[in-house]
Scaffold this motif. Structure first.
Motif: not given
Ligand code: DAH
Length: 353
Positions: A33-41, A1-19
């Motif tokens: 951040l939406g209702r069915s986002s990984p963090i909400m899961d 679970m912990q690693t999954k959280l790190e991945q969620i954060e990393l992928s969100a931040m990486t995607d945000l960079d190019s926006i």
């Protein structure tokens, strides 16, 4: 679970960079951040975790969510600022652009004619007297020798004003001509010196109103210029001289005038004045209907009853009066064929003057 959280954060931040724009940022927000986002899961799955893991994972999940939210806020501000900067840059002053022309104002053609009339009568020693546009039946008609039901009222269908008070035979109306100003003026002059009322030489300009079927020739509002002279020994000769001189000052030394007998209740004798047609110099044209003459005004010697109503003793004083329509004069001058042009406020018409 912990690693999954790190991945969620990393992928969100990486995607945000190019926006770079608001639309993709909104999509990113729904995904991360939406209702069915990984963090909400992760939050939804907390309940299924062993009891001892729950607080640790819950705490870390909260941290990740806050990090993603904070990143969203600052990206949103950055995108808005960038858009503002871009629009400011594109509005930079371009000194090579041609300037915007300044639109020059001008006087309305009716005002121009009015001012010319003021100038001429001013030179002849007349003052301008302004009188009210809302009148009583008494001033508009009765004191000018039109009793109630007099047939001469037929020519001046009127706009009456409904008043809360029943005024009987003296209702309020919009003045149908500038003539009622004659009586107001006379009474005001008399009040200045009741023993020896001073002589009067005035013109009375202003808007008049009649209930007309609007057409190329008739409007429900129009200006008039009235003239009034009262004094001791004023004669019809003075009237003829003044009006003929007005015609010459307006149209040139050569212009001739003629007086035809007529009738107005407030003058006796009365006349219509024609000016020699200034478009064809009296030769005959379509504007003067081949007659060589143009009908310009009504006039006459102030009726003794009207002098009396004004407070001037007709045994001692006499006077003359005249009345003309500056729009008609303007129409003849510029060959304007439709009187409705004057108050239609159409720039294509007004800009020609
Ligand atoms: N009040 C008249 C009208 O509107 C015009 C007029 C005629 C005025 C003769 C005068 C006058 O002062 O003497 O038809």
């Amino acid at each position: 679970m912990q690693t999954k959280l790190e991945q969620i954060e990393l992928s969100a931040m990486t995607d945000l960079d190019s926006i770079q724009d608001e639309e993709s940022l909104e999509q990113w927000r729904v995904t991360n951040l939406g209702r069915s986002s990984p963090i909400m899961d992760v939050f939804n799955a907390l309940g299924g975790l062993p009891k001892e893991e729950r607080p640790v994972v819950g705490k870390r999940a909260n941290e990740v969510k806050h990090t993603i939210e904070a990143a969203y806020e600052s990206k949103s501000v950055a995108i808005k600022n960038a858009a503002l900067t871009r629009s400011l840059q594109s509005e930079r002053l371009d000194v090579t652009l041609p300037g915007r022309p300044i639109v020059k104002g001008r006087l309305h053609p009716a005002t121009q004619t009015l001012r010319e009339i003021y100038r001429i009568f001013g030179e002849m020693g007349f003052q301008i007297y302004r009188s009210r546009e809302v009148e009583t039946d008494e001033f508009n008609f009765q004191l000018l020798n039109f009793p109630p039901h007099h047939p001469a009222r037929e020519m001046q269908d009127s706009y009456y004003i409904e008043s809360a008070i029943d005024r009987g035979d003296d209702p309020l109306l919009l003045r149908t001509h500038t003539s009622p100003g004659q009586v107001h003026a006379m009474r005001e002059y008399v009040a200045q010196s009741p023993q020896d009322p001073p002589p009067i030489r005035i013109i009375l300009p202003g808007m008049c109103y009649r209930y007309e079927q609007i057409s190329a020739r008739y409007e429900i509002q129009f200006t008039q210029v009235e003239g009034l002279a009262v004094g001791k020994r004023i004669t019809f000769g003075d009237l003829k001289g003044t009006i003929s001189d007005f015609a010459r000052r307006l149209l040139g030394q050569q212009v001739r005038t003629r007086f035809r007998a007529s009738h107005f209740p407030f003058t006796e004798p009365s006349a219509e004045v024609d000016f020699e047609c200034f478009l064809c110099n009296g030769e005959g044209c379509s504007v003067c209907k081949q007659t060589g003459w143009l009908e310009i005004m009504g006039c006459g010697m102030v009726h003794p009853v009207v002098l009396q109503n004004g407070g001037y003793d007709p045994a001692v004083y006499s006077g003359y009066a005249f009345g003309m329509g500056p729009e008609r004069l303007t129409m003849l001058r510029y060959r304007i064929e439709d009187i409705r042009n004057f108050w239609a406020n159409d720039l294509r018409f007004l800009e020609q003057f």
